[in-house]
Design a protein around this motif. Structure first.
Motif, short mmCIF file in Angstrom:
data_model
loop_
_atom_site.label_atom_id
_atom_site.label_comp_id
_atom_site.label_asym_id
_atom_site.label_seq_id
_atom_site.Cartn_x
_atom_site.Cartn_y
_atom_site.Cartn_z
N MET A 32 10.20 0.06 -6.11
CA MET A 32 10.60 -0.50 -7.35
C MET A 32 10.67 -1.98 -7.36
O MET A 32 10.36 -2.45 -8.38
N ALA A 33 11.26 -2.46 -6.37
CA ALA A 33 11.48 -3.87 -6.11
C ALA A 33 10.11 -4.59 -6.39
O ALA A 33 9.93 -5.81 -6.81
N LEU A 34 9.02 -4.27 -5.64
CA LEU A 34 7.84 -4.75 -5.68
C LEU A 34 7.21 -4.78 -7.38
O LEU A 34 6.83 -5.98 -7.50
N GLU A 35 7.25 -3.40 -7.97
CA GLU A 35 6.92 -3.47 -9.08
C GLU A 35 7.93 -4.58 -10.07
O GLU A 35 7.20 -5.10 -11.04
N ALA A 36 9.07 -4.58 -9.72
CA ALA A 36 10.00 -5.55 -10.56
C ALA A 36 9.46 -6.96 -10.47
O ALA A 36 9.45 -7.67 -11.36
N LEU A 37 8.86 -7.44 -9.23
CA LEU A 37 8.54 -8.70 -9.22
C LEU A 37 7.01 -8.91 -9.74
O LEU A 37 6.10 -9.71 -9.47
N GLY A 38 6.40 -7.78 -10.34
CA GLY A 38 4.78 -8.00 -10.87
C GLY A 38 3.77 -7.30 -10.01
O GLY A 38 2.64 -7.55 -10.37
N HIS A 39 4.21 -6.71 -8.87
CA HIS A 39 3.22 -6.16 -7.87
C HIS A 39 2.60 -4.77 -8.14
O HIS A 39 3.61 -4.01 -8.70
N THR A 40 1.64 -4.47 -7.59
CA THR A 40 1.26 -2.98 -7.83
C THR A 40 1.53 -2.42 -6.37
O THR A 40 0.97 -2.94 -5.53
N ALA A 41 2.39 -1.57 -6.24
CA ALA A 41 2.81 -0.97 -4.89
C ALA A 41 1.99 0.45 -4.51
O ALA A 41 2.03 1.18 -5.63
N VAL A 42 1.63 0.50 -3.49
CA VAL A 42 1.20 1.82 -2.88
C VAL A 42 2.09 2.18 -1.87
O VAL A 42 2.25 1.42 -0.80
N HIS A 43 2.72 3.53 -1.76
CA HIS A 43 3.48 4.00 -0.77
C HIS A 43 2.66 4.99 0.28
O HIS A 43 1.92 5.73 -0.38
N ALA A 44 2.98 4.75 1.63
CA ALA A 44 2.65 5.79 2.41
C ALA A 44 3.61 6.45 3.03
O ALA A 44 4.76 5.68 3.46
N SER A 45 3.70 7.82 3.14
CA SER A 45 4.84 8.33 3.70
C SER A 45 4.67 8.80 5.21
O SER A 45 5.49 9.34 6.17
N SER A 46 3.45 8.34 5.87
CA SER A 46 3.39 8.59 7.17
C SER A 46 2.27 7.48 7.91
O SER A 46 1.67 6.63 7.14
N ILE A 47 2.42 7.42 9.22
CA ILE A 47 1.49 6.40 9.89
C ILE A 47 -0.05 6.76 9.45
O ILE A 47 -0.72 5.80 8.91
N ALA A 48 -0.16 7.96 9.55
CA ALA A 48 -1.52 8.59 9.32
C ALA A 48 -2.17 8.03 7.99
O ALA A 48 -3.24 7.61 7.61
N GLN A 49 -1.18 8.25 6.95
CA GLN A 49 -1.55 8.13 5.42
C GLN A 49 -1.68 6.47 5.40
O GLN A 49 -2.83 6.18 4.55
N ALA A 50 -0.88 5.57 6.05
CA ALA A 50 -1.03 4.04 5.73
C ALA A 50 -2.20 3.63 6.46
O ALA A 50 -3.03 3.05 5.97
N VAL A 51 -2.87 4.32 7.46
CA VAL A 51 -3.94 3.74 8.19
C VAL A 51 -5.17 4.44 7.18
O VAL A 51 -6.20 3.55 6.96
N HIS A 52 -5.19 5.56 6.62
CA HIS A 52 -5.90 6.02 6.10
C HIS A 52 -6.22 5.09 4.70
O HIS A 52 -7.31 4.86 4.24
N LEU A 53 -5.05 4.78 4.11
CA LEU A 53 -5.46 3.91 2.94
C LEU A 53 -6.00 2.80 3.20
O LEU A 53 -6.71 2.14 2.42
N LEU A 54 -5.89 2.14 4.33
CA LEU A 54 -6.45 0.79 4.94
C LEU A 54 -7.42 0.96 5.15
O LEU A 54 -8.36 -0.08 4.94
N GLU A 55 -8.02 2.04 5.71
CA GLU A 55 -9.42 2.52 5.76
C GLU A 55 -10.49 2.53 4.74
O GLU A 55 -11.41 2.84 4.87
N GLY A 56 -9.70 2.98 3.67
CA GLY A 56 -10.42 3.36 2.61
C GLY A 56 -11.07 2.15 1.72
O GLY A 56 -10.91 0.99 2.09
#
Length: 103
Positions: free
Chosen positions: A1-25
């Protein structure tokens, strides 16, 4: 919410695997924020992918900067708890610098 309040689009990862998958996408990221701990794991592997991809990142943690796991050398460190102004400054600094070659 804080990132969006500053005008950024935020993508959340709830696990290490999900974060790496997002970055490899196919989606590109201007910057990232990492907490050091994600459950029983640290985000050191995510930091490595970010560095290899040239994506700057800020570490948000209750840990002191000199107590971070090896390899987690972001372009900024926010010690929890932090204020919205602190987050904004850290992101501005982060986006100015890169931590590796950008593809």
């Amino acid at each position: 919410m804080a990132l969006e309040a500053l005008g950024h689009t935020a993508v959340h990862a709830s696990s290490i695997a999900q974060a790496v998958h997002l970055l490899e996408g196919r989606k590109t990221f201007d910057a990232a924020m990492l907490d050091v701990n994600m459950g029983a794991e640290t985000t050191a592997d995510v930091a490595m992918v970010l560095t290899e991809s040239g994506i700057p990142y800020v570490i948000a943690s209750a840990r002191a900067a000199d107590d971070l796991p090896a390899g987690m050398v972001g372009t900024g460190h926010l010690r929890k708890p932090y204020l919205l102004d602190d987050l904004e400054r850290a992101l501005q600094t982060c986006r100015i610098h890169t931590v590796g070659p950008r593809d």
